[in-house]
Scaffold this active site. Structure first.
Site, PDB file in Angstrom:
ATOM      1  N   TYR A  61     -17.566  37.550 -13.667  1.00 63.82           N
ATOM      2  CA  TYR A  61     -16.690  36.988 -12.641  1.00 63.82           C
ATOM      3  C   TYR A  61     -15.422  37.840 -12.547  1.00 63.82           C
ATOM      4  O   TYR A  61     -14.629  37.892 -13.489  1.00 63.82           O
ATOM      5  CB  TYR A  61     -16.310  35.544 -12.949  1.00 63.82           C
ATOM      6  CG  TYR A  61     -17.455  34.554 -12.917  1.00 63.82           C
ATOM      7  CD1 TYR A  61     -18.712  34.911 -12.424  1.00 63.82           C
ATOM      8  CD2 TYR A  61     -17.285  33.254 -13.379  1.00 63.82           C
ATOM      9  CE1 TYR A  61     -19.743  33.995 -12.392  1.00 63.82           C
ATOM     10  CE2 TYR A  61     -18.316  32.327 -13.350  1.00 63.82           C
ATOM     11  CZ  TYR A  61     -19.545  32.710 -12.862  1.00 63.82           C
ATOM     12  OH  TYR A  61     -20.583  31.805 -12.839  1.00 63.82           O
ATOM     13  N   SER A 207     -22.668  24.767  -7.866  1.00 67.90           N
ATOM     14  CA  SER A 207     -22.718  24.521  -6.422  1.00 67.90           C
ATOM     15  C   SER A 207     -22.989  23.036  -6.123  1.00 67.90           C
ATOM     16  O   SER A 207     -23.842  22.700  -5.303  1.00 67.90           O
ATOM     17  CB  SER A 207     -23.804  25.393  -5.768  1.00 67.90           C
ATOM     18  OG  SER A 207     -23.607  25.495  -4.379  1.00 67.90           O
ATOM     19  N   PRO A 208     -22.239  22.121  -6.781  1.00 66.03           N
ATOM     20  CA  PRO A 208     -22.520  20.688  -6.622  1.00 66.03           C
ATOM     21  C   PRO A 208     -22.160  20.142  -5.248  1.00 66.03           C
ATOM     22  O   PRO A 208     -22.602  19.050  -4.887  1.00 66.03           O
ATOM     23  CB  PRO A 208     -21.646  20.049  -7.703  1.00 66.03           C
ATOM     24  CG  PRO A 208     -20.488  20.994  -7.845  1.00 66.03           C
ATOM     25  CD  PRO A 208     -21.086  22.369  -7.665  1.00 66.03           C
ATOM     26  N   ALA A 210     -22.719  22.132  -2.508  1.00 68.19           N
ATOM     27  CA  ALA A 210     -23.528  22.957  -1.601  1.00 68.19           C
ATOM     28  C   ALA A 210     -22.655  23.847  -0.711  1.00 68.19           C
ATOM     29  O   ALA A 210     -22.714  23.797   0.509  1.00 68.19           O
ATOM     30  CB  ALA A 210     -24.441  22.072  -0.744  1.00 68.19           C
ATOM     31  N   LEU A 214     -21.135  19.395   1.523  1.00 69.63           N
ATOM     32  CA  LEU A 214     -21.015  17.976   1.190  1.00 69.63           C
ATOM     33  C   LEU A 214     -19.581  17.462   1.253  1.00 69.63           C
ATOM     34  O   LEU A 214     -19.331  16.293   0.990  1.00 69.63           O
ATOM     35  CB  LEU A 214     -21.613  17.718  -0.195  1.00 69.63           C
ATOM     36  CG  LEU A 214     -23.136  17.903  -0.261  1.00 69.63           C
ATOM     37  CD1 LEU A 214     -23.640  17.902  -1.698  1.00 69.63           C
ATOM     38  CD2 LEU A 214     -23.843  16.800   0.534  1.00 69.63           C
ATOM     39  N   GLY A 216     -18.033  17.383   4.088  1.00 68.25           N
ATOM     40  CA  GLY A 216     -17.960  16.768   5.407  1.00 68.25           C
ATOM     41  C   GLY A 216     -17.056  17.494   6.377  1.00 68.25           C
ATOM     42  O   GLY A 216     -16.896  17.075   7.525  1.00 68.25           O
TER      43      GLY A 216
END
Length: 315
Positions: A61, A207-208, A210, A214, A216
């Site tokens: 990273y 990536s919880p 996405a 998610l 919104g």
């Protein structure tokens, strides 16, 4: 704050992990354009203030910069912090000594003598056998430089093999870090989640949200104004956004009952799966505070099932 034990007897960590891929990374995250070290320092401080003390990084990273930033920030606090980093099995690493040297380099950048978790970043190891790699990591647990061993992006079969190699040395496999969210549930259909439960392995879910779907904040109308990688991702197209609309709608309605955001509900759903820790990537203090709002409350069993049902197309 309640804690989760990594694996069967690893360190206890917070049920949310802060992801630091963006810390210093220019290639994917444009570090230095609209955020820099000052924002990352503020994010680190905000996490500790929110009681979230588990951070995930990797040697790749920012080509080591993410670890260096964490090392600098750690010097400014007395609060106990758990650090997870990752070893990259690159083609020129083909001996146990190369694994030991990579860990030493990571510890030096982090300015630590030991870390909570050391993970193998991907399953293909080129000329380095899994036996040599994992036996070396088992030895490092016994040396005291790492508290627990994990893997990342391993299939069910690969995870089982890693578990067996480590078990022969008396060391449990603590973690498999994989992509997992309401819109990426393949670890269920591919047997990874079931195998992890059978073996007592904790899932770290990267990536919880996405890539932000998610949260919104993206709509079918906004698909024409995207930049970067999202422009190429079909999930962010007008058709893709229309497909996920039922999931976003349910996240909104469940969140409104509790004055929570769709993202906070999505993270809480992952935690509700049991022995799953979402890794929420952050660049700013505000993002940390948003993600920390997923903690301290629980979806009901019925609500968990509602979300499971509406997101089944992504299994």
């Amino acid at each position: 704050m309640e804690t989760i034990t990594l694996g069967k007897n690893g360190p206890s960590v917070t049920p949310l992990c802060i992801g630091t891929w963006a810390w210093g990374d220019k290639l994917f995250w444009n570090y230095g354009d609209d955020y820099g070290q000052e924002q990352l320092q503020a994010a680190f401080t905000a996490a500790l203030e929110a009681g979230v003390t588990f951070f995930d990084t990797a040697e790749v990273y920012g080509l080591g910069l993410s670890e260096k930033f964490l090392g600098q920030f750690l010097q400014q606090t007395q609060q106990p912090v758990q650090i997870a980093t990752k070893f990259g099995p690159l083609p020129w690493r083909f001996s146990g000594q190369s694994v030991t040297d990579a860990l030493t380099d990571s510890l030096n950048r982090l300015q630590l003598e030991s870390i909570a978790l050391y993970q193998v970043h991907w399953p293909f190891a080129f000329f380095l056998s899994q036996e040599t790699l994992l036996n070396t990591l088992a030895d490092e647990v016994k040396r005291g430089r790492i508290a627990a061993v994990g893997v990342s992006n391993y299939s069910a079969a690969q995870m089982r093999e890693a578990h067996q190699i480590l078990a022969a040395k008396g060391i449990p496999l603590a973690v498999n870090q994989v992509r997992y969210s309401l819109l990426s549930r393949q670890i269920e259909s591919e047997g990874i989640l079931a195998t992890a439960r059978e073996l007592g392995v904790t899932i770290l879910a990267y990536s919880p949200l996405a890539q932000g779907l998610l949260t919104g904040k993206y709509t079918p109308e906004s698909s024409a104004n995207l930049s970067g990688a999202r422009r190429l991702d079909p999930r962010f197209s007008q058709e893709g956004m229309q497909k996920i609309a039922p999931v976003i709608s349910l996240l909104r309605s469940l969140g409104e009952k509790r004055d929570r955001t769709p993202a906070q509900v999505a993270l809480n759903w992952l935690i509700a799966q049991g022995n799953v820790i979402p890794i929420a990537g952050v660049k700013t203090a505000e993002q940390v505070q948003q993600n920390a709002g997923a903690l301290g409350w629980k979806l009901s069993d019925d609500e968990v099932q509602e979300l499971e049902k509406v997101s089944r197309p992504w299994r």
